[in-house]
Write a protein that holds these residues in place. Structure first.
Motif, PDB file in Angstrom:
ATOM      1  N   MET A   1      -3.113   8.568 -11.012  1.00 46.88           N
ATOM      2  CA  MET A   1      -3.479   8.366  -9.603  1.00 46.88           C
ATOM      3  C   MET A   1      -2.386   8.902  -8.692  1.00 46.88           C
ATOM      4  N   CYS A   2      -2.774   9.572  -7.611  1.00 49.38           N
ATOM      5  CA  CYS A   2      -1.782   9.996  -6.634  1.00 49.38           C
ATOM      6  C   CYS A   2      -1.360   8.770  -5.821  1.00 49.38           C
ATOM      7  N   SER A   3      -0.234   8.894  -5.095  1.00 53.58           N
ATOM      8  CA  SER A   3       0.284   7.700  -4.422  1.00 53.58           C
ATOM      9  C   SER A   3      -0.648   7.239  -3.304  1.00 53.58           C
ATOM     10  N   CYS A   4      -1.397   8.182  -2.671  1.00 54.04           N
ATOM     11  CA  CYS A   4      -2.273   7.715  -1.580  1.00 54.04           C
ATOM     12  C   CYS A   4      -3.465   6.933  -2.124  1.00 54.04           C
ATOM     13  N   LEU A   5      -3.953   7.323  -3.292  1.00 51.92           N
ATOM     14  CA  LEU A   5      -5.050   6.554  -3.886  1.00 51.92           C
ATOM     15  C   LEU A   5      -4.542   5.170  -4.321  1.00 51.92           C
ATOM     16  N   LYS A   6      -3.352   5.160  -4.939  1.00 58.92           N
ATOM     17  CA  LYS A   6      -2.754   3.875  -5.333  1.00 58.92           C
ATOM     18  C   LYS A   6      -2.640   2.956  -4.128  1.00 58.92           C
ATOM     19  N   GLN A   7      -2.165   3.541  -3.012  1.00 59.78           N
ATOM     20  CA  GLN A   7      -1.975   2.731  -1.797  1.00 59.78           C
ATOM     21  C   GLN A   7      -3.306   2.222  -1.265  1.00 59.78           C
ATOM     22  N   LYS A   8      -4.345   3.057  -1.297  1.00 56.27           N
ATOM     23  CA  LYS A   8      -5.667   2.627  -0.815  1.00 56.27           C
ATOM     24  C   LYS A   8      -6.117   1.396  -1.593  1.00 56.27           C
ATOM     25  N   LEU A   9      -5.925   1.446  -2.913  1.00 58.59           N
ATOM     26  CA  LEU A   9      -6.359   0.321  -3.751  1.00 58.59           C
ATOM     27  C   LEU A   9      -5.560  -0.940  -3.418  1.00 58.59           C
ATOM     28  N   LEU A  10      -4.253  -0.763  -3.220  1.00 59.85           N
ATOM     29  CA  LEU A  10      -3.426  -1.924  -2.851  1.00 59.85           C
ATOM     30  C   LEU A  10      -3.897  -2.515  -1.524  1.00 59.85           C
ATOM     31  N   ASP A  11      -4.210  -1.638  -0.561  1.00 58.08           N
ATOM     32  CA  ASP A  11      -4.635  -2.116   0.763  1.00 58.08           C
ATOM     33  C   ASP A  11      -5.932  -2.907   0.658  1.00 58.08           C
TER      34      ASP A  11
END
Ligand SMILES: Nc1ncnc2c1ncn2[C@@H]1O[C@H](COP(=O)(O)OP(=O)(O)O)[C@@H](O)[C@H]1O
Ligand SMILES: [Mg+2]
Length: 215
Positions: A1-11
């Motif tokens: 996963m790229c970091s922006c996708l990881k962040q979306k999931l965390l959000d």
């Protein structure tokens, strides 16, 4: 996963309520006038005013962002009474760190420790959150000291703080902790092993002044 996708999931999963504030709680809206410029040694137990103090803390916060990738730069510990802007400045930092493409996870200490304990007991499918707590670029632990601590939570907390310091050799992971407890209370509540890591690897910022919520 790229970091922006990881962040979306965390959000979506965990940052929900907090990320909501990022629009208004950022450095552009940082208001020094909410802090008194009165120097009052007796009241504040300091030789500087609350305003001077928050300026120093804001500089440390900006330095923290600048040096984020440096494995030797310190983490941040915000201590002080409620309503003094500890969560606000954590959100300001989160905002900037997110902009630089890093992942950020915000949790209050009670919620964070409960998720981990649930996971250990196999109660919930919470492996993702546990992985993130250990590996997210920036972890914000808010309201430390409001959880009901026991020896199991204590061990988990120690492991989180310690592992995130050790990660520094390969992937830099930084942590911001906020607490209403003062250093003496922290020693009494969490003992030497945890507090010595705060002293060694965290810039300890003491917030003082009047509760902003009443202004
Ligand atoms: N530097 C600041 N500039 C503008 N508003 C602030 C600032 N610091 C705090 N606030 C506001 O004051 C209130 C209390 O701040 P908060 O960060 O929740 O305090 P704490 O986490 O220390 O209890 C919040 O409504 C917050 O938005
Ligand atoms: Mg707070």
């Amino acid at each position: 996963m790229c970091s922006c996708l990881k962040q979306k999931l965390l959000d979506i999963e965990y940052n929900k309520s907090n990320i909501f504030n990022l629009g208004k709680e950022n450095f552009n809206n940082f208001n020094f006038n909410l802090y008194s410029d009165e120097i009052n040694k007796e009241k504040y137990n300091s030789n500087i005013s609350p305003r001077e103090n928050i300026k120093i803390i804001k500089n440390l916060a900006e330095q923290f962002i600048k040096d984020f990738e440096n494995p030797n730069s310190k983490n941040l510990l915000f201590t002080g009474n409620t309503g003094l802007g500890k969560t606000f400045i954590s959100n300001c930092i989160a905002n900037e760190v997110l902009k630089s493409g890093k992942t950020v996870l915000y949790q209050t200490a009670p919620v964070m420790l409960d998720s981990i304990i649930d996971y250990r007991f196999g109660k919930k499918n919470s492996q993702n959150i546990c992985d993130s707590i250990y590996s997210v670029d920036l972890l914000i632990i808010d309201d430390l000291g409001t959880e009901t601590i026991n020896s199991m939570k204590f061990t988990e907390l120690f492991n989180i703080i310690n592992t995130r310091l050790l990660n520094n050799s390969n992937n830099v992971t930084k942590t911001i902790i906020s607490t209403n407890l003062n250093m003496k209370n922290l020693y009494e509540t969490y003992d030497e092993r945890i507090v010595s890591r705060f002293v060694g690897y965290y810039n300890i910022c003491r917030f003082f002044g009047e509760d902003i919520r009443f202004k």
